[in-house]
Motif scaffolding. Structure first.
Motif, PDB file in Angstrom:
ATOM      1  N   THR A   1      60.675  60.926  17.290  1.00  0.00           N
ATOM      2  CA  THR A   1      60.128  59.854  18.118  1.00  0.00           C
ATOM      3  C   THR A   1      58.897  59.274  17.430  1.00  0.00           C
ATOM      4  OG1 THR A   1      58.795  61.428  19.395  1.00  0.00           O
ATOM      5  CG2 THR A   1      60.937  60.799  20.318  1.00  0.00           C
ATOM      6  N   SER A   2      58.697  57.968  17.657  1.00  0.00           N
ATOM      7  CA  SER A   2      57.511  57.329  17.086  1.00  0.00           C
ATOM      8  C   SER A   2      57.038  56.195  17.984  1.00  0.00           C
ATOM      9  CB  SER A   2      57.806  56.776  15.689  1.00  0.00           C
ATOM     10  OG  SER A   2      58.646  55.646  15.765  1.00  0.00           O
TER      11      SER A   2
ATOM     12  N   LYS B   1      62.869  52.111  12.394  1.00  0.00           N
ATOM     13  CA  LYS B   1      63.438  53.323  11.813  1.00  0.00           C
ATOM     14  C   LYS B   1      62.700  53.718  10.540  1.00  0.00           C
ATOM     15  CE  LYS B   1      68.231  53.460  13.328  1.00  0.00           C
ATOM     16  NZ  LYS B   1      69.621  53.403  12.912  1.00  0.00           N
TER      17      LYS B   1
ATOM     18  N   MET C   1      60.165  56.389  10.275  1.00  0.00           N
ATOM     19  CA  MET C   1      60.646  57.770  10.370  1.00  0.00           C
ATOM     20  C   MET C   1      61.264  58.287   9.071  1.00  0.00           C
ATOM     21  SD  MET C   1      62.346  57.721  14.126  1.00  0.00           S
ATOM     22  CE  MET C   1      61.498  57.056  15.523  1.00  0.00           C
ATOM     23  N   ASP C   2      61.251  57.481   8.034  1.00  0.00           N
ATOM     24  CA  ASP C   2      61.899  57.874   6.772  1.00  0.00           C
ATOM     25  C   ASP C   2      61.357  59.187   6.213  1.00  0.00           C
ATOM     26  OD1 ASP C   2      63.459  55.601   6.918  1.00  0.00           O
ATOM     27  OD2 ASP C   2      62.414  54.530   5.308  1.00  0.00           O
TER      28      ASP C   2
ATOM     29  N   LEU D   1      62.277  62.193   8.450  1.00  0.00           N
ATOM     30  CA  LEU D   1      63.666  62.590   8.230  1.00  0.00           C
ATOM     31  C   LEU D   1      63.820  63.316   6.894  1.00  0.00           C
ATOM     32  CD1 LEU D   1      66.563  62.629   9.221  1.00  0.00           C
ATOM     33  CD2 LEU D   1      66.837  60.305   8.293  1.00  0.00           C
TER      34      LEU D   1
ATOM     35  N   TYR E   1      66.882  58.592  16.736  1.00  0.00           N
ATOM     36  CA  TYR E   1      65.652  57.853  16.494  1.00  0.00           C
ATOM     37  C   TYR E   1      65.100  57.360  17.830  1.00  0.00           C
ATOM     38  CZ  TYR E   1      67.322  57.447  11.630  1.00  0.00           C
ATOM     39  OH  TYR E   1      67.763  57.699  10.362  1.00  0.00           O
TER      40      TYR E   1
ATOM     41  N   LYS F   1      62.537  55.328  19.125  1.00  0.00           N
ATOM     42  CA  LYS F   1      61.575  54.349  18.612  1.00  0.00           C
ATOM     43  C   LYS F   1      60.796  53.667  19.728  1.00  0.00           C
ATOM     44  CE  LYS F   1      64.908  52.058  16.894  1.00  0.00           C
ATOM     45  NZ  LYS F   1      65.627  50.934  16.323  1.00  0.00           N
TER      46      LYS F   1
ATOM     47  N   ALA G   1      68.000  56.052  22.870  1.00  0.00           N
ATOM     48  CA  ALA G   1      67.965  57.408  22.312  1.00  0.00           C
ATOM     49  C   ALA G   1      68.307  58.466  23.357  1.00  0.00           C
ATOM     50  CB  ALA G   1      66.590  57.700  21.709  1.00  0.00           C
TER      51      ALA G   1
END
Length: 178
Positions: free
Chosen positions: A119-120, A125, A128-129, A132, A152, A154, A167
């Motif tokens: 979560t961010s 996306k 979150m790279d 991940l 994700y 978001k 999500a």
């Protein structure tokens, strides 16, 4: 039936990533799997000291805390779900500490299925790279690991904001399809 272990790295019980863990759990249970969620923040888990006591003591750590129990549950699981909010484009300290402490028995991990929940606050996306990649890097070190899915979450910062996001259903459906 699979044995599923969910490691919720959220520092907030009922926080956004923890809520997604609950959705995954619900789906996996409804599909007939044995599921356990561990809320990492409630466990006493110290940092790896790189002393390598574990190397000469059959995987036992010099630290006597809750990690021995968590590690055994990870080894016993068929499926491991790792969940973390994004902190400065990466996983949070709670999750990183657990990952680092697996060093005591990491060679015993075989053929685990992995799911990742992130979560961010940002609605992207790409934020979150790195998070991940942290999850993937850990799994890559474990023999036979297979990535089965990524959720994700978001655009969520405050507790509860995840409730109306796609999500929620994605986590539930992934759990259901374990």
């Amino acid at each position: 039936m699979k044995k599923v272990l969910i490691l919720s790295g959220s520092p907030r019980k009922g926080g956004n990533s923890d809520t997604l863990c609950d959705q995954f759990l619900r789906g996996a249970q409804e599909a007939g799997n044995s599921v356990e969620k561990i809320f990492i923040s409630e466990k006493h888990i110290g940092y790896c000291r790189a002393c390598y006591y574990c190397s000469s003591h059959s995987g036992q750590c010099s630290l006597k805390d809750d990690m021995a129990e968590v590690l055994q549950k990870m080894l016993d699981a068929d499926v491991i779900v790792l969940s973390s909010p994004v902190y400065f484009y990466s996983i949070n300290a709670q999750m990183k500490t657990v990952i680092d402490r697996t060093v005591a028995r990491w060679l015993e991990f075989k053929d685990k299925e992995f799911y990742y929940i992130m979560t961010s606050a940002e609605d992207s996306k790409t934020v979150m790279d790195c998070t991940l990649e942290c999850f993937r890097g850990f799994a890559e070190c474990l023999e036979g690991s297979i990535e089965k899915g990524v959720v994700y979450g978001k655009g969520v910062a405050e507790r509860g904001e995840i409730a109306d996001k796609p999500a929620m259903n994605e986590a539930y459906e992934m759990g259901k399809n374990v």
